[in-house]
Design a protein around this motif. Structure first.
Motif, PDB file in Angstrom:
ATOM      1  N   PRO A  53      42.683  37.860  41.637  1.00  0.00           N
ATOM      2  CA  PRO A  53      41.470  38.127  42.482  1.00  0.00           C
ATOM      3  C   PRO A  53      41.515  37.549  43.302  1.00  0.00           C
ATOM      4  CG  PRO A  53      41.490  37.512  40.510  1.00  0.00           C
ATOM      5  CD  PRO A  53      42.631  36.615  39.609  1.00  0.00           C
ATOM      6  N   ILE A  54      41.575  38.394  44.218  1.00  0.00           N
ATOM      7  CA  ILE A  54      41.743  38.067  45.727  1.00  0.00           C
ATOM      8  C   ILE A  54      40.465  37.359  46.192  1.00  0.00           C
ATOM      9  CG2 ILE A  54      42.355  38.732  48.481  1.00  0.00           C
ATOM     10  CD1 ILE A  54      43.682  40.870  47.232  1.00  0.00           C
ATOM     11  N   ALA A  55      39.119  38.290  46.478  1.00  0.00           N
ATOM     12  CA  ALA A  55      38.201  37.678  47.090  1.00  0.00           C
ATOM     13  C   ALA A  55      36.583  37.963  44.917  1.00  0.00           C
ATOM     14  CB  ALA A  55      37.544  38.323  47.774  1.00  0.00           C
ATOM     15  N   PRO A  56      36.958  37.220  44.598  1.00  0.00           N
ATOM     16  CA  PRO A  56      36.368  37.616  42.796  1.00  0.00           C
ATOM     17  C   PRO A  56      34.657  36.850  42.797  1.00  0.00           C
ATOM     18  CG  PRO A  56      36.971  35.298  42.732  1.00  0.00           C
ATOM     19  CD  PRO A  56      37.808  36.052  43.783  1.00  0.00           C
ATOM     20  N   CYS A  57      34.218  36.533  44.805  1.00  0.00           N
ATOM     21  CA  CYS A  57      33.059  36.571  44.448  1.00  0.00           C
ATOM     22  C   CYS A  57      32.971  36.709  45.879  1.00  0.00           C
ATOM     23  CB  CYS A  57      32.423  35.309  44.516  1.00  0.00           C
ATOM     24  SG  CYS A  57      32.558  34.380  42.795  1.00  0.00           S
ATOM     25  N   SER A  58      31.866  37.943  45.997  1.00  0.00           N
ATOM     26  CA  SER A  58      32.020  39.090  47.477  1.00  0.00           C
ATOM     27  C   SER A  58      30.823  39.450  47.952  1.00  0.00           C
ATOM     28  CB  SER A  58      33.303  39.818  48.156  1.00  0.00           C
ATOM     29  OG  SER A  58      34.208  39.822  47.814  1.00  0.00           O
ATOM     30  N   ARG A  59      30.463  40.093  48.858  1.00  0.00           N
ATOM     31  CA  ARG A  59      29.485  40.742  49.231  1.00  0.00           C
ATOM     32  C   ARG A  59      29.901  42.313  50.043  1.00  0.00           C
ATOM     33  NH1 ARG A  59      26.843  41.041  54.222  1.00  0.00           N
ATOM     34  NH2 ARG A  59      27.732  39.414  55.329  1.00  0.00           N
ATOM     35  N   ILE A  60      28.927  43.386  49.573  1.00  0.00           N
ATOM     36  CA  ILE A  60      29.655  44.868  49.767  1.00  0.00           C
ATOM     37  C   ILE A  60      28.618  44.693  50.502  1.00  0.00           C
ATOM     38  CG2 ILE A  60      28.678  46.211  47.714  1.00  0.00           C
ATOM     39  CD1 ILE A  60      31.724  47.249  48.314  1.00  0.00           C
ATOM     40  N   GLU A  61      28.951  45.791  51.876  1.00  0.00           N
ATOM     41  CA  GLU A  61      27.772  46.862  52.268  1.00  0.00           C
ATOM     42  C   GLU A  61      29.066  47.972  52.654  1.00  0.00           C
ATOM     43  OE1 GLU A  61      28.148  45.156  56.165  1.00  0.00           O
ATOM     44  OE2 GLU A  61      27.229  43.364  55.741  1.00  0.00           O
ATOM     45  N   GLY A  95      32.843  57.587  54.512  1.00  0.00           N
ATOM     46  CA  GLY A  95      32.288  56.942  54.646  1.00  0.00           C
ATOM     47  C   GLY A  95      33.550  55.669  54.830  1.00  0.00           C
ATOM     48  N   ARG A  96      32.371  54.621  54.390  1.00  0.00           N
ATOM     49  CA  ARG A  96      32.804  52.989  54.696  1.00  0.00           C
ATOM     50  C   ARG A  96      32.407  52.350  54.302  1.00  0.00           C
ATOM     51  NH1 ARG A  96      29.798  55.533  57.971  1.00  0.00           N
ATOM     52  NH2 ARG A  96      31.675  56.331  58.599  1.00  0.00           N
ATOM     53  N   VAL A  97      33.221  51.022  53.258  1.00  0.00           N
ATOM     54  CA  VAL A  97      32.619  49.631  53.133  1.00  0.00           C
ATOM     55  C   VAL A  97      33.870  48.871  53.936  1.00  0.00           C
ATOM     56  CG1 VAL A  97      33.160  49.042  50.417  1.00  0.00           C
ATOM     57  CG2 VAL A  97      32.403  50.973  50.877  1.00  0.00           C
ATOM     58  N   ARG A  98      32.790  47.696  53.349  1.00  0.00           N
ATOM     59  CA  ARG A  98      32.997  46.247  54.029  1.00  0.00           C
ATOM     60  C   ARG A  98      32.799  45.205  53.179  1.00  0.00           C
ATOM     61  NH1 ARG A  98      34.989  44.696  58.814  1.00  0.00           N
ATOM     62  NH2 ARG A  98      33.883  45.938  59.902  1.00  0.00           N
ATOM     63  N   VAL A  99      33.835  44.523  52.686  1.00  0.00           N
ATOM     64  CA  VAL A  99      34.111  43.461  52.004  1.00  0.00           C
ATOM     65  C   VAL A  99      34.217  41.751  52.505  1.00  0.00           C
ATOM     66  CG1 VAL A  99      34.609  42.164  49.573  1.00  0.00           C
ATOM     67  CG2 VAL A  99      34.644  44.941  49.925  1.00  0.00           C
ATOM     68  N   TRP A 100      32.812  41.642  52.421  1.00  0.00           N
ATOM     69  CA  TRP A 100      32.707  39.661  52.662  1.00  0.00           C
ATOM     70  C   TRP A 100      33.051  39.104  51.491  1.00  0.00           C
ATOM     71  CZ3 TRP A 100      32.404  39.330  57.793  1.00  0.00           C
ATOM     72  CH2 TRP A 100      31.773  40.264  59.004  1.00  0.00           C
ATOM     73  N   PRO A 101      34.848  38.145  51.686  1.00  0.00           N
ATOM     74  CA  PRO A 101      34.370  37.499  50.571  1.00  0.00           C
ATOM     75  C   PRO A 101      34.015  35.990  50.732  1.00  0.00           C
ATOM     76  CG  PRO A 101      36.957  37.912  51.501  1.00  0.00           C
ATOM     77  CD  PRO A 101      35.642  38.541  52.422  1.00  0.00           C
ATOM     78  N   LYS A 102      33.368  35.444  49.671  1.00  0.00           N
ATOM     79  CA  LYS A 102      32.634  33.913  50.072  1.00  0.00           C
ATOM     80  C   LYS A 102      33.878  33.076  49.778  1.00  0.00           C
ATOM     81  CE  LYS A 102      28.222  35.858  47.577  1.00  0.00           C
ATOM     82  NZ  LYS A 102      27.366  35.549  48.902  1.00  0.00           N
ATOM     83  N   ALA A 103      35.002  33.344  49.388  1.00  0.00           N
ATOM     84  CA  ALA A 103      36.137  32.892  49.635  1.00  0.00           C
ATOM     85  C   ALA A 103      37.075  33.069  48.942  1.00  0.00           C
ATOM     86  CB  ALA A 103      35.976  31.313  49.278  1.00  0.00           C
ATOM     87  N   LEU A 104      38.207  32.400  49.520  1.00  0.00           N
ATOM     88  CA  LEU A 104      39.675  33.778  49.052  1.00  0.00           C
ATOM     89  C   LEU A 104      40.176  32.845  47.721  1.00  0.00           C
ATOM     90  CD1 LEU A 104      41.516  34.243  52.579  1.00  0.00           C
ATOM     91  CD2 LEU A 104      39.574  35.893  50.615  1.00  0.00           C
ATOM     92  N   CYS A 105      41.013  33.108  47.091  1.00  0.00           N
ATOM     93  CA  CYS A 105      41.424  32.809  46.161  1.00  0.00           C
ATOM     94  C   CYS A 105      43.002  32.915  45.470  1.00  0.00           C
ATOM     95  CB  CYS A 105      40.575  33.636  44.613  1.00  0.00           C
ATOM     96  SG  CYS A 105      41.301  32.646  42.519  1.00  0.00           S
ATOM     97  N   ARG A 106      43.530  31.534  45.452  1.00  0.00           N
ATOM     98  CA  ARG A 106      44.936  31.673  44.394  1.00  0.00           C
ATOM     99  C   ARG A 106      45.515  32.048  43.421  1.00  0.00           C
ATOM    100  NH1 ARG A 106      47.978  30.317  49.605  1.00  0.00           N
ATOM    101  NH2 ARG A 106      46.456  30.442  51.512  1.00  0.00           N
ATOM    102  N   PHE A 107      44.054  32.110  42.791  1.00  0.00           N
ATOM    103  CA  PHE A 107      45.060  32.097  40.957  1.00  0.00           C
ATOM    104  C   PHE A 107      46.290  32.989  41.096  1.00  0.00           C
ATOM    105  CE2 PHE A 107      44.134  33.882  36.740  1.00  0.00           C
ATOM    106  CZ  PHE A 107      44.135  32.150  36.296  1.00  0.00           C
ATOM    107  N   VAL A 108      46.886  33.557  40.520  1.00  0.00           N
ATOM    108  CA  VAL A 108      47.865  34.453  39.488  1.00  0.00           C
ATOM    109  C   VAL A 108      48.065  33.937  38.056  1.00  0.00           C
ATOM    110  CG1 VAL A 108      50.115  35.322  40.088  1.00  0.00           C
ATOM    111  CG2 VAL A 108      48.646  34.747  42.275  1.00  0.00           C
ATOM    112  N   THR A 109      48.099  35.082  37.596  1.00  0.00           N
ATOM    113  CA  THR A 109      48.742  34.454  36.449  1.00  0.00           C
ATOM    114  C   THR A 109      49.228  36.135  35.516  1.00  0.00           C
ATOM    115  OG1 THR A 109      48.104  33.915  33.947  1.00  0.00           O
ATOM    116  CG2 THR A 109      46.509  35.796  35.132  1.00  0.00           C
ATOM    117  N   SER A 110      50.080  35.749  34.848  1.00  0.00           N
ATOM    118  CA  SER A 110      50.650  36.383  33.794  1.00  0.00           C
ATOM    119  C   SER A 110      49.805  37.521  33.518  1.00  0.00           C
ATOM    120  CB  SER A 110      52.142  36.253  33.007  1.00  0.00           C
ATOM    121  OG  SER A 110      52.794  35.942  34.164  1.00  0.00           O
TER     122      SER A 110
END
Length: 283
Positions: free
Chosen positions: A120-128, A94-109
């Motif tokens: 997180p790249i797109a922690p708040c997203s919509r999936i189809e 099948g196929r999945v499409r993830v639509w980010p509401k916004a992209l995030c630049r947060f990175v931590t160790s």
């Protein structure tokens, strides 16, 4: 549904054996996999076929692993897959499409030495989701993140509990509760807002959860007065458990995706001999 694309499959016994006593020297691009896990009325499916370098191709916008690929088109992430499940050989296509509401630049160790990182790249997203096998479709909330490391994952960590919850306003709250082998605990608690910004918060106290069938001790951070309750255990393995847990967080009662990882078990010989049943390889 969860999917994880690996360059250097961190749990792979083949990857560990390839490096011998110098595990850092193994080629990560010779150990790639797309892990898919489906849960629900259509039945549980699991795929994680590891493939060698000749099956892999990647660029800035695309990652191909055998018959499956991930492609970023500038607005959404498309995942197309045609895999065979294990241990029961059933097709997952099948196929999945993830639509980010916004992209995030947060990175931590995740560790004190900074050799393992999470962002997180797109922690708040919509999936189809549109699957041909099994034949199901749905849409809903999604979460997309990234982990990377410069050494085998079992070196600095003893265990961790991780949880992700979608809040009432659509934001996403994540807690990483990490127990290191030498440098004590690290707790990361972040709320990711719909515009891609982040807010740190104080994680509530730990509460023990029932142990799994494989005797993994789980904990969940929940606000006083709101007991944490395991609603469903989705994966129960010798070193890893994935569950749905109800708890109290930031003044709300939420249901989180919860994961527990017990790293010393990953490197034991019995576990590494069992893993090929769940992670077959095509060289």
């Amino acid at each position: 549904m969860t999917f994880i694309a690996f360059v250097g499959s961190v749990f792979s016994p083949y990857y560990a054996w390839a490096g011998g006593p110098n595990a850092d020297r193994a080629d990560p691009e010779n150990h790639c996999a797309l892990n898919l896990a489906l849960y629900g009325d259509a039945g549980k499916r699991w795929t994680m076929t590891e493939r060698g370098r000749r099956w892999m191709r990647r660029s800035r916008d695309e990652f191909v692993i055998g018959p499956s690929r991930l492609h970023w088109d500038g607005e959404s992430l498309l995942v197309e897959f045609d895999e065979i499940g294990v241990p029961i050989p059933r097709r997952v296509k099948g196929r999945v499409r993830v639509w980010p509401k916004a992209l995030c630049r947060f990175v931590t160790s995740l560790d004190s030495g900074g050799r393992h990182r999470w962002g997180p790249i797109a922690p708040c997203s919509r999936i189809e989701v549109e699957l041909d096998s099994p034949r199901v479709r749905w849409s809903g909330h999604a979460y997309l993140d990234s982990n990377e490391g410069d050494e085998p994952i079992d070196r600095p960590f003893h265990e961790w509990d991780w949880s992700r919850a979608t809040m009432a306003d659509g934001s996403t709250a994540v807690i990483y509760d990490v127990r290191q082998k030498r440098d004590g605990d690290r707790v990361i608690a972040e709320r990711f807002l719909l515009d891609g910004s982040t807010e740190s918060f104080e994680a509530p106290p730990r509460q023990p959860l029932p142990t799994t069938l494989w005797r993994i001790g789980r904990t969940m951070r929940t606000e006083p007065g709101v007991p944490a309750v395991v609603e469903q255990t989705l994966e129960d393995t010798p070193f890893y458990a994935r569950s749905m847990v109800r708890s109290g967080l930031l003044g709300e009662v939420v249901t989180s995706v919860h994961e527990t990882m017990l790293l010393p078990r990953v490197i034991t010989l019995p576990v590494r001999l069992m893993l090929p049943w769940r992670m077959p390889r095509r060289g």
